[in-house]
Design a protein around this motif. Structure first.
Motif, PDB file in Angstrom:
ATOM      1  N   ALA A  73       0.829  -1.222   0.000  1.00  0.00           N
ATOM      2  CA  ALA A  73       0.000   0.000   0.000  1.00  0.00           C
ATOM      3  C   ALA A  73       0.852   1.256   0.000  1.00  0.00           C
ATOM      4  N   VAL A  87       2.321   4.293  -2.765  1.00  0.00           N
ATOM      5  CA  VAL A  87       1.501   5.107  -3.657  1.00  0.00           C
ATOM      6  C   VAL A  87       0.987   4.295  -4.847  1.00  0.00           C
ATOM      7  N   GLN A  88       1.817   3.365  -5.366  1.00  0.00           N
ATOM      8  CA  GLN A  88       1.382   2.631  -6.569  1.00  0.00           C
ATOM      9  C   GLN A  88       0.268   1.635  -6.237  1.00  0.00           C
ATOM     10  N   GLY A  98       9.083   2.606   3.505  1.00  0.00           N
ATOM     11  CA  GLY A  98       9.210   2.273   2.083  1.00  0.00           C
ATOM     12  C   GLY A  98       9.709   3.457   1.264  1.00  0.00           C
ATOM     13  N   SER A  99       8.968   3.759   0.175  1.00  0.00           N
ATOM     14  CA  SER A  99       9.397   4.814  -0.758  1.00  0.00           C
ATOM     15  C   SER A  99       8.395   5.957  -0.890  1.00  0.00           C
ATOM     16  N   LEU A 158       9.219 -10.857  -2.962  1.00  0.00           N
ATOM     17  CA  LEU A 158       7.891 -11.378  -3.335  1.00  0.00           C
ATOM     18  C   LEU A 158       7.936 -12.114  -4.667  1.00  0.00           C
ATOM     19  N   TYR A 178      18.089  17.615  -7.113  1.00  0.00           N
ATOM     20  CA  TYR A 178      16.788  18.272  -7.206  1.00  0.00           C
ATOM     21  C   TYR A 178      16.394  18.889  -5.879  1.00  0.00           C
ATOM     22  N   MET A 214      13.803   5.120   0.146  1.00  0.00           N
ATOM     23  CA  MET A 214      14.490   4.177  -0.757  1.00  0.00           C
ATOM     24  C   MET A 214      13.979   4.297  -2.194  1.00  0.00           C
ATOM     25  N   PHE A 252      10.320   1.729  -9.712  1.00  0.00           N
ATOM     26  CA  PHE A 252       9.970   3.100 -10.105  1.00  0.00           C
ATOM     27  C   PHE A 252      11.167   4.059 -10.070  1.00  0.00           C
ATOM     28  N   GLY A 299       8.628   7.757  -9.575  1.00  0.00           N
ATOM     29  CA  GLY A 299       7.316   7.210  -9.913  1.00  0.00           C
ATOM     30  C   GLY A 299       6.114   7.861  -9.266  1.00  0.00           C
TER      31      GLY A 299
HETATM   32  C1  LIG Z   1      13.690  10.646  -1.366  1.00  0.00           C
HETATM   33  C2  LIG Z   1      12.750  10.353  -2.503  1.00  0.00           C
HETATM   34  C3  LIG Z   1      12.304  11.408  -3.299  1.00  0.00           C
HETATM   35  C4  LIG Z   1      11.469  11.151  -4.374  1.00  0.00           C
HETATM   36  N1  LIG Z   1      11.026  12.199  -5.107  1.00  0.00           N
HETATM   37  C5  LIG Z   1      10.136  11.991  -6.090  1.00  0.00           C
HETATM   38  C6  LIG Z   1       9.578  13.084  -6.762  1.00  0.00           C
HETATM   39  O1  LIG Z   1       9.893  14.241  -6.471  1.00  0.00           O
HETATM   40  N2  LIG Z   1       8.656  12.845  -7.724  1.00  0.00           N
HETATM   41  C7  LIG Z   1       8.280  11.587  -8.055  1.00  0.00           C
HETATM   42  O2  LIG Z   1       7.458  11.432  -8.959  1.00  0.00           O
HETATM   43  N3  LIG Z   1       8.787  10.513  -7.418  1.00  0.00           N
HETATM   44  C8  LIG Z   1       9.698  10.696  -6.435  1.00  0.00           C
HETATM   45  N4  LIG Z   1      10.200   9.637  -5.730  1.00  0.00           N
HETATM   46  C9  LIG Z   1       9.836   8.285  -6.130  1.00  0.00           C
HETATM   47  C10 LIG Z   1       8.516   7.817  -5.564  1.00  0.00           C
HETATM   48  O3  LIG Z   1       8.343   8.257  -4.249  1.00  0.00           O
HETATM   49  C11 LIG Z   1       8.486   6.287  -5.673  1.00  0.00           C
HETATM   50  O4  LIG Z   1       8.656   5.942  -7.040  1.00  0.00           O
HETATM   51  C12 LIG Z   1       7.188   5.705  -5.183  1.00  0.00           C
HETATM   52  O5  LIG Z   1       6.907   6.140  -3.883  1.00  0.00           O
HETATM   53  C13 LIG Z   1       7.255   4.169  -5.215  1.00  0.00           C
HETATM   54  O6  LIG Z   1       6.064   3.680  -4.663  1.00  0.00           O
HETATM   55  P1  LIG Z   1       5.789   2.129  -4.479  1.00  0.00           P
HETATM   56  O7  LIG Z   1       4.357   2.043  -4.122  1.00  0.00           O
HETATM   57  O8  LIG Z   1       6.309   1.394  -5.649  1.00  0.00           O
HETATM   58  O9  LIG Z   1       6.733   1.676  -3.266  1.00  0.00           O
HETATM   59  P2  LIG Z   1       6.508   1.765  -1.648  1.00  0.00           P
HETATM   60  O10 LIG Z   1       6.034   3.112  -1.274  1.00  0.00           O
HETATM   61  O11 LIG Z   1       7.768   1.303  -1.047  1.00  0.00           O
HETATM   62  O12 LIG Z   1       5.347   0.749  -1.408  1.00  0.00           O
HETATM   63  C14 LIG Z   1       5.531  -0.637  -1.373  1.00  0.00           C
HETATM   64  C15 LIG Z   1       4.734  -1.160  -0.223  1.00  0.00           C
HETATM   65  O13 LIG Z   1       4.686  -2.580  -0.270  1.00  0.00           O
HETATM   66  C16 LIG Z   1       4.695  -3.064   1.045  1.00  0.00           C
HETATM   67  N5  LIG Z   1       5.112  -4.454   1.019  1.00  0.00           N
HETATM   68  C17 LIG Z   1       6.278  -4.954   0.564  1.00  0.00           C
HETATM   69  N6  LIG Z   1       6.344  -6.281   0.729  1.00  0.00           N
HETATM   70  C18 LIG Z   1       5.176  -6.660   1.281  1.00  0.00           C
HETATM   71  C19 LIG Z   1       4.658  -7.908   1.696  1.00  0.00           C
HETATM   72  N7  LIG Z   1       5.367  -9.034   1.586  1.00  0.00           N
HETATM   73  N8  LIG Z   1       3.416  -7.944   2.230  1.00  0.00           N
HETATM   74  C20 LIG Z   1       2.692  -6.804   2.367  1.00  0.00           C
HETATM   75  N9  LIG Z   1       3.159  -5.589   2.012  1.00  0.00           N
HETATM   76  C21 LIG Z   1       4.376  -5.496   1.468  1.00  0.00           C
HETATM   77  C22 LIG Z   1       5.703  -2.134   1.719  1.00  0.00           C
HETATM   78  O14 LIG Z   1       5.643  -2.173   3.110  1.00  0.00           O
HETATM   79  C23 LIG Z   1       5.335  -0.793   1.124  1.00  0.00           C
HETATM   80  O15 LIG Z   1       4.386  -0.118   1.892  1.00  0.00           O
HETATM   81  C24 LIG Z   1      11.050   9.838  -4.657  1.00  0.00           C
HETATM   82  C25 LIG Z   1      11.483   8.778  -3.840  1.00  0.00           C
HETATM   83  C26 LIG Z   1      12.316   9.026  -2.775  1.00  0.00           C
HETATM   84  C27 LIG Z   1      12.777   7.889  -1.913  1.00  0.00           C
END
Ligand SMILES: Cc1cc2nc3c(=O)[nH]c(=O)nc-3n(C[C@H](O)[C@H](O)[C@H](O)COP(=O)(O)OP(=O)(O)OC[C@H]3O[C@@H](n4cnc5c(N)ncnc54)[C@H](O)[C@@H]3O)c2cc1C
Ligand SMILES: O=C(O)[C@@H]1CCCC=N1
Length: 396
Positions: free
Chosen positions: A22, A24-25, A53-54, A216, A266, A326, A352, A356
């Motif tokens: 859960a 953002v994606q 997470g991210s 996973l 940035y 991360m 991402f 992303g």
């Molecule tokens: C410092 C920083 C700055 C950024 N700046 C920008 C920006 O300015 N603009 C932009 O567009 N993007 C930016 N990004 C990128 C963006 O934030 C990420 O691409 C995005 O948040 C990725 O989201 P996600 O849902 O893939 O990952 P996550 O947010 O990590 O979500 C994955 C989730 O899966 C859960 N999970 C994993 N394994 C399991 C399991 N086995 N069972 C249940 N749950 C599980 C985790 O706990 C986590 O909550 C930035 C990222 C960072 C770190």
């Protein structure tokens, strides 16, 4: 062998789709599935909200300025869908600030940005050295540098956005179970996921597990070339509070190719913590998602300190605050949005690569389309698993 009662206890429910993760994606994917009348379960290993997470933190950049047309093209709809969620939830998620893209005029990357902006007719302003000094008196433009402002860009309120997408998903009947980690996945025409709280089944599964994606995916026999890096999220103190403030019109910025920096730098105007400006390096050091606190490398902070002292004289050149986050990075820094090569009802949205967040509304829509067997709204060839074939080890 389980008794019939134990069997009933262990099977926690059947769904059209289960989304794992859960961030953002996953949150936007679940929101899109619920809008498409899919009975959806969103599983999250940590209690929500969390900062492991991210997707955590108050702000992210949204921009049309990109090196590749395919991202700029997707952004048109992203802005519309962000605005739609703002209306649906009566929440402000976006603040327009523009983004300054600055770098050596003859740099290949800088030219890619300016070409994409021009080809896609993105509203921009070009600043000469004199205009730059008048408009941004507290930032330095070096000789030979060019400066364009993508005036569509701005700040997304990240934590708020996750709350809004998850809340709206629940209001449509979606189920979120947090503090529930997926321990195993059994592919099949019905996919079964195992958690400590029992098993859940669904017609399709969407994996949006961010930095934990490799763990996973290993349950499905797939290994993708993903690297997890820790980003030091640095905040820099204004010598005079408000100098770089969002209310005084300071834009987000993207510095291409500054001396001594291999990756972009940035920044965002001071906003979430008054008097502090967030400036980060677009790369970090390899880490493991559950042990990122052990990664103490500060090379990025040294690069940033040098950048701040050269280009932003109104900031103290040591960070006042460092948080962490991360990236999950692919070799070409493009996302993975695809079906599992062997199990077509397992959909993957990972990698991402640190950019992303702004795309989440369209990523959610695309992952939902893939899970429903619909033709995706965009050409997914840059995001296909196929491109890694030579770099992949798999037991497929
Ligand atoms: C410092 C920083 C700055 C950024 N700046 C920008 C920006 O300015 N603009 C932009 O567009 N993007 C930016 N990004 C990128 C963006 O934030 C990420 O691409 C995005 O948040 C990725 O989201 P996600 O849902 O893939 O990952 P996550 O947010 O990590 O979500 C994955 C989730 O899966 C859960 N999970 C994993 N394994 C399991 C399991 N086995 N069972 C249940 N749950 C599980 C985790 O706990 C986590 O909550 C930035 C990222 C960072 C770190
Ligand atoms: O995606 C973004 O806009 C930010 C800034 C540039 C590098 C990565 N994230």
């Amino acid at each position: 062998m389980h008794s019939p009662e134990q069997e009933t206890m262990a099977l926690q429910g059947d769904y059209d789709c289960i989304v794992v993760g859960a961030g953002v994606q996953g949150s936007f994917t679940a929101y899109q599935l619920a809008k498409n009348n899919q009975k959806t379960l969103l599983l999250e290993q940590f209690l929500l909200p969390h900062s492991r997470g991210s997707s955590h933190g108050q702000t992210r950049i949204i921009r049309k300025a990109y090196e590749q047309d395919f991202y700029t093209v997707m952004m048109e709809e992203c802005y519309q869908l962000w605005a739609q969620l703002e209306m649906e939830t009566n929440t402000t998620l976006f603040r327009r600030t523009g983004i300054l893209v600055k770098g050596p005029e003859d740099d290949k990357d800088f030219q890619l940005f300016t070409d994409t902006l021009r080809r896609n007719r993105v509203p921009t302003e070009t600043l000469t050295h004199d205009e730059f000094s008048r408009r941004l008196p507290h930032m330095v433009m070096m000789r030979g540098e060019g400066a364009r402002i993508d005036t569509t860009a701005g700040v997304l309120y990240a934590d708020r956005a996750l709350r809004a997408a998850q809340g709206y998903f629940q209001s449509l009947g979606g189920v979120i179970k947090d503090g529930v980690k997926v321990l195993n996945i059994q592919p099949g025409s019905t996919v079964t996921v195992t958690t400590a709280a029992g098993e859940y089944r669904a017609k399709s599964l969407i994996i949006t597990a961010g930095p934990w994606a490799s763990t996973l995916l290993s349950h499905t026999g797939l290994q993708l070339p993903l690297t997890v890096v820790k980003i030091n999220v640095c905040y820099w103190r204004e010598k005079v509070p408000g100098t770089y403030g969002v209310d005084t019109g300071f834009p987000c910025f993207l510095q291409i190719a500054s001396e001594g920096a291999e990756y972009h730098i940035y920044g965002l105007p001071s906003n979430e913590y008054p008097g502090l400006v967030k400036i980060c390096y677009h790369m970090g050091s390899d880490t493991e998602p559950d042990r990122r606190d052990r990664q103490k490398d500060q090379t990025d902070i040294r690069i940033l300190s040098r950048f701040v002292s050269l280009y932003l004289p109104g900031l103290e050149p040591e960070p006042a605050l460092v948080e962490s986050c991360m990236y999950t990075v692919t070799p070409d820094h493009h996302f993975v949005l695809d079906q599992h090569p062997s199990h077509r009802n397992i959909i993957i949205g990972v990698g991402f690569s640190g950019h992303g967040f702004k795309f989440a509304p369209v990523v959610g829509k695309l992952l939902c389309e893939l899970s429903l067997g619909k033709v995706p709204s965009y050409d997914l060839s840059p995001f296909r698993i196929q491109r890694f074939l030579s770099q992949m080890k798999s037991s497929l």
